[in-house]
Every structure is written in C-alpha cells, then in structure tokens.
Design an enzyme around this catalytic site. Structure first.
Site, PDB file in Angstrom:
ATOM      1  N   CYS A  27       0.810   6.620  12.978  1.00  0.00           N
ATOM      2  CA  CYS A  27       0.511   5.975  14.257  1.00  0.00           C
ATOM      3  C   CYS A  27       0.676   6.977  15.398  1.00  0.00           C
ATOM      4  O   CYS A  27      -0.131   7.038  16.307  1.00  0.00           O
ATOM      5  CB  CYS A  27       1.445   4.795  14.526  1.00  0.00           C
ATOM      6  N   HIS A  85       0.801  -1.229   0.000  1.00  0.00           N
ATOM      7  CA  HIS A  85       0.000   0.000   0.000  1.00  0.00           C
ATOM      8  C   HIS A  85       0.831   1.274   0.000  1.00  0.00           C
ATOM      9  O   HIS A  85       0.288   2.366  -0.136  1.00  0.00           O
ATOM     10  CB  HIS A  85      -1.044  -0.016   1.133  1.00  0.00           C
TER      11      HIS A  85
HETATM   12  N1  PLP Z   1       7.763   0.190   8.148  1.00  0.00           N
HETATM   13  C1  PLP Z   1       7.622   1.445   7.713  1.00  0.00           C
HETATM   14  C2  PLP Z   1       8.834   2.285   7.479  1.00  0.00           C
HETATM   15  C3  PLP Z   1       6.350   1.968   7.475  1.00  0.00           C
HETATM   16  O1  PLP Z   1       6.213   3.217   7.047  1.00  0.00           O
HETATM   17  C4  PLP Z   1       5.229   1.133   7.711  1.00  0.00           C
HETATM   18  C5  PLP Z   1       3.855   1.661   7.537  1.00  0.00           C
HETATM   19  O2  PLP Z   1       3.512   2.708   8.051  1.00  0.00           O
HETATM   20  C6  PLP Z   1       5.438  -0.178   8.140  1.00  0.00           C
HETATM   21  C7  PLP Z   1       6.717  -0.612   8.348  1.00  0.00           C
HETATM   22  C8  PLP Z   1       4.288  -1.119   8.353  1.00  0.00           C
HETATM   23  O3  PLP Z   1       3.721  -1.476   7.118  1.00  0.00           O
HETATM   24  P1  PLP Z   1       2.286  -2.179   7.034  1.00  0.00           P
HETATM   25  O4  PLP Z   1       1.296  -1.053   7.002  1.00  0.00           O
HETATM   26  O5  PLP Z   1       2.301  -2.954   5.744  1.00  0.00           O
HETATM   27  O6  PLP Z   1       2.148  -3.046   8.210  1.00  0.00           O
END
Ligand code: PLP
Length: 372
Positions: free
Chosen positions: A315, A196
């Site tokens: 988040c 995504h």
């Molecule tokens: N790692 C980073 C750097 C991200 O920006 C995100 C998503 O915000 C994630 C991991 C987690 O990804 P997912 O939304 O596929 O769990």
C-alpha cells in the site's frame, strides 16, 4: 519474472485452484438454500471452516468467513467497541500495525474511543513495560499483530494477551502474515486471517472469535454466519481458503526450513553494504527488509522490472509516502527510501533468489558509480 513479493500476496497453490474449480464451473447453488445442491455447497463450506480453524489452532471458539482480513479487523475493532461496557473505551495498539488496524482505530476516535498507539524499539519489537504502564480498567482492547508485513518482526503475542487479560481487556491479533508460517500463540480473543497470504484466493478472510468475545455484527442482512456476518458466502473461495490452510499445516515444517535456507542464501548473495531492517532473531525469515546507504529504492525497482519486489508495504509503495513502519523503527525518510522488501516462500527457488539478489546488489552498486 522472479516473484519476491510474498508479503503483498502469494501465488495460488495448484491444489487450491483445483479445489475451487468445480464450485466455479458447475456447482453454482446458493450455499444458504435448502436444496440438495445448496446443502452440498454448505457442507463444503463447513469442511473449509474446519480446515482454517485447525491451522489457527486455538480451541474454544468459532470462525466466521469475511471478504478480507481488512473486513475482519474492521469488524473486530468496531464491533467490540459497540459492545463495550460503560467506562471501557480505550484501545491500545502499536505504531507498526497495518493500516486496516491503525486507520480503523483512528476512525473510532471520532466515535468516542480513546486511542493509545505505542512505539516500538529499533528492532521493531514492542516493549512490554510500555504496554504494562498503559493498561488500566478503561482498556477494552489491545490490538497487536503477530508477524509484521513490512519487516517480518514477530511480536510476543502470548505475553501481550496475558497482560491485556490481567487488566480485563480483550486481545485482537492480526495474524495475516503469521498464519501457517509461525504458530499462533495461545491468548488472543480475536484473530484476523486472510487466504491470499497462504497461497489461497483473494477476496476471502476470516475472524476467529473466542467464545463470549464475539463482536457486534458489522454487516447486516440475510443472517449468514450465525447472524454475525451477512452476505452469501462463495463456496469456491471458502474451498480455496480451506485447501490453502490444510496445505499450510501440512507443509509448515518444510516451508519453515525452506525460507530459512533462502534467507541465508539471499544475505550471502547480496554481500556487504546492506543492513537488515528490524530484528534478525524475532523474525519470520520469508521477509528480508534491507537498506543500503544512499540507495534510491524506487529507481532500483524500475531498473529491475522483471523482479517483483517492494519498497515497503504494497500500500505504501504506490503512495510515494515513506513507510510508517520503517519510520516507527527509527529510520529517517532517506533511509526508508533506501529500503527494499524481499518476500519469498514455498515456490521460490534458491537459484532464482540468488540470481535476483546478485542483480539487486549490482544495480545498487551501479547507482553508486553513477553518483560518484
Ligand atoms: N494485515 C496485514 C498484516 C497484512 O499484511 C494485510 C495485507 O496486506 C492485511 C492485514 C489486509 O489483508 P486483506 O488483503 O485480506 O484485506
């Protein structure tokens, strides 16, 4: 709405939606069943796997689909610890990693892992000398992301992997924000990605594993993904991810030029009084994280409801806590709360971005007038 939150998620590409449709509307067979229809779905998944592997661009490995990059990172960390040889229980990571890495590492300390979290400099970059000092023959894994989701800073992943390998450790790279935007450097043994963030669907990620570096399975069950990640795969999500990956490879030079142009236009439109958070050179330019003395970022976001932007990470925004990344680059709580993250990319027009930046600047100046 002007959408400037590309680090939280990206708009689904029209080609991706098209590629997913038949697998939602008509072709519902289980890709793991031996029927003709099942085999057709399985073949589509293999095409998608190849497309994602190609955009990752590292040879000599394999890729397993997961439900998210969060799952891929949990799997990589927990599954590597599970297979650790005696005496190697140290994990080294960095203070600006995503919660999917930091919180998992923290949890692993309760399972006997020994964790070192390295600081970063004001520009958001890891000092390689700090890493070198920490490396010893008890280090199992070094986990460092490629492009930071909050400040866009690009870590020197190739050198980090070399140093890790020199100490006999593996390197895990969270390449979620880098995939398709900057090249993934040679070196990592494990790479986590997410659809995504590259104009694909939500609910699917992947873990690329160098041969021999496969972690122990995290999810047990029907033995899908060569027994490494059980659970029925969604052909629709896989086809969407594959199409998004192949579009990312195809559009990369244009996307790169486009975001560089947008970055320059945004900085010019904001005008004086704004400071960029993090390095302005070692950076993905589709991320503009800025602050302004005295600004109430949360108030500005609620004043400009038709512009989607973020305070820090998606988040952290909801929690009211100042971002751990902004704190790690040396910002005070106040400075962190005076920061905004603008994320833009393939479908952002210069016109809408300039309009948004002028309105952001005007709203920030209006706050100063009221305060005075
Ligand atoms: N790692 C980073 C750097 C991200 O920006 C995100 C998503 O915000 C994630 C991991 C987690 O990804 P997912 O939304 O596929 O769990």
């Amino acid at each position: 709405m002007i959408y400037l939150d590309y680090q939280a998620t990206t708009p689904v590409a029209p080609e991706v939606a098209e590629a997913m449709k038949p697998w939602i509307a008509e072709k519902f067979a289980n890709p793991h069943s031996p029927s003709k229809w099942g085999r057709e779905a399985a073949a589509a998944i293999e095409v998608a796997r190849g497309q994602v592997e190609r955009v990752i661009g590292l040879g000599g490995g394999s890729l397993a689909f997961t439900g998210s990059a969060t799952e891929a990172l949990n799997w990589a960390l927990k599954g590597t610890i599970e297979k650790a040889p005696d005496g190697r229980n140290r994990i080294i990571t960095v203070a600006t990693e995503h919660a999917a890495v930091l919180d998992t590492c923290e949890w692993l300390t309760g399972q006997g892992a020994d964790l070192t979290v390295l600081p970063v400099a004001k520009d958001g970059l890891l000092d390689l000398a700090d890493l070198e000092r920490e490396l010893d023959d008890r280090v199992l894994l070094v986990a460092v992301m490629l492009v930071n989701n909050e400040v866009g800073v690009i870590q020197p992943v190739e050198q980090i992997a070399k140093l890790a390998h020199g100490a006999g450790a593996l390197m895990l790279c969270d390449a979620v924000q880098g995939l398709g935007r900057v090249g993934i450097p040679a070196g990592p043994d494990l790479v986590a990605v997410s659809a995504h963030k590259i104009h694909g669907p939500k609910g699917i990620g992947a873990l690329w594993m160098r041969d021999g570096a496969e972690p122990a399975p995290l999810i047990h069950g029907g033995g899908q993904e060569r027994g490494m990640r059980s659970g029925t795969l969604s052909p629709a999500l896989c086809a969407g991810f594959g199409t998004a990956a192949s579009l990312a490879a195809q559009h990369r030079p244009d996307d790169h030029e486009h975001v560089a142009r947008l970055w320059a236009a945004a900085v010019a439109a904001l005008g004086p009084g704004w400071t960029v958070n993090g390095s302005t050179t070692e950076r993905y330019r589709g991320n503009l994280n800025i602050r302004r003395e005295g600004l109430d970022g949360a108030r500005l976001i609620s004043d400009l409801r038709d512009i989607a932007l973020s305070l820090g990470s998606a988040c952290a925004s909801g929690s009211g806590r100042p971002s751990h990344v902004l704190r790690a680059i040396g910002l005070s709580d106040r400075e962190a709360r005076s920061s905004l993250r603008l994320g833009f990319g393939r479908y952002t027009t210069e016109e809408e971005l300039v309009d948004a930046c002028q309105r952001i600047d005007a709203a920030a100046r209006a706050q100063e007038t009221i305060a005075a």
